[in-house]
Design an enzyme around this catalytic site. Sequence first.
Site, short mmCIF file in Angstrom:
data_model
loop_
_atom_site.label_atom_id
_atom_site.label_comp_id
_atom_site.label_asym_id
_atom_site.label_seq_id
_atom_site.Cartn_x
_atom_site.Cartn_y
_atom_site.Cartn_z
N CYS A 38 0.80 -1.23 0.00
CA CYS A 38 0.00 0.00 0.00
C CYS A 38 0.83 1.28 0.00
O CYS A 38 0.39 2.32 -0.48
CB CYS A 38 -0.94 0.00 1.20
SG CYS A 38 -1.81 -1.56 1.43
N HIS A 50 -3.69 6.74 -0.17
CA HIS A 50 -3.95 5.38 -0.64
C HIS A 50 -5.44 5.09 -0.48
O HIS A 50 -6.03 5.31 0.58
CB HIS A 50 -3.12 4.39 0.19
CG HIS A 50 -3.59 2.98 0.08
ND1 HIS A 50 -3.69 2.32 -1.13
CD2 HIS A 50 -3.99 2.09 1.03
CE1 HIS A 50 -4.13 1.10 -0.91
NE2 HIS A 50 -4.33 0.93 0.39
N ASN A 62 -9.65 -1.26 -4.18
CA ASN A 62 -8.32 -1.03 -3.61
C ASN A 62 -7.32 -1.81 -4.45
O ASN A 62 -7.24 -3.04 -4.38
CB ASN A 62 -8.31 -1.51 -2.15
CG ASN A 62 -6.97 -1.35 -1.46
OD1 ASN A 62 -5.93 -1.23 -2.11
ND2 ASN A 62 -6.97 -1.37 -0.15
#
Length: 326
Positions: A115, A254, A284
């Site tokens: 991430c 993020h 995501n």
Amino acid sequence: MMKAYIKHISYYLPENKFTNQDIENLFPEWNNDKIISKIGVKSRRIAGKDQKVSDMAIEAIQNLCSEFQINKSEIDYLIICTQSPDYFLPATACIVQNKAGLPTSCGAIDINQGCSGYIYGLTLAKGLIISKVAKNVVLVTSEMYSKHIHPLDKGNRSIFGDAATATLISDNGEYEIGEFSLGGDGSGCENLMIKNGGMQNDKTGDTSFPSDDYLFMNGPEIFKFTAKVVPDLIFGTLAKNNESLDSVDQFLFHQANTYMLKYLKKLIKIPDNKFIIDMEDYGNTVSSTIPISLKNLITNNNHKDKILIAGFGVGYSWGAVCLYKS
């Protein structure tokens, strides 16, 4: 003093769409309204059965070169950020260098950072440019979490999508890369992990759910970690760059899930018009979320003079940097 810039960004999305209706068909109790309210995603792209991370990486590089008329012979360093490499060895970057038609004089290296990977990749690219080791670095993020997720894991299947991006970093370009803040805390590593399949534990072949052969995420612990770390990360990055919440035009985090993003926005007191949420059509995509959203921001002519980007998650690891319109 030598400076480093983000010059261009492109991305690649697999053709296969996995919509909330598809999820509801598999898990009737997990309907569209629940997914939207908890995660904020309507659909996500999923790689094909025979598609590999290197394939997506190559597509992203080809898109970058064709969209911006980049001569591949001028690319002299390739960084690939992925947590779904084609093999344990060799590095996926070496495979991509060859198949994408990059010169053999091009350095090629993998990083496994998840991430926060785009931020960490930018730190390496900036160092290569400033030290004059390279003139044109391509940072690729290519993630295929779908192949790490158990078919019965409706939560993670709802969250994650697959995607690849390619960013050209050079000694000139659209956004100057400012000063970084970074951190890591491996004490939380087990809260987002695939326990089996590396050298520590062999895969068992256990297809029951849950299984340590597949992705495990402790959502509450990840949320607690994020709420604790991200505010200090943002204010530390602002201080390093002599900026403030008022002086920065756009904050791009993020894209983990919309619930977390809205919580962080409120916690840090970032105005709505300065905060980007851009994940409903992608999910995501791990290290690819920031460059996808940054590309969209630039393409939509929403050119902001100062942008703060921040990544955080698996590891635990975190990082942020300010970008300045040149």
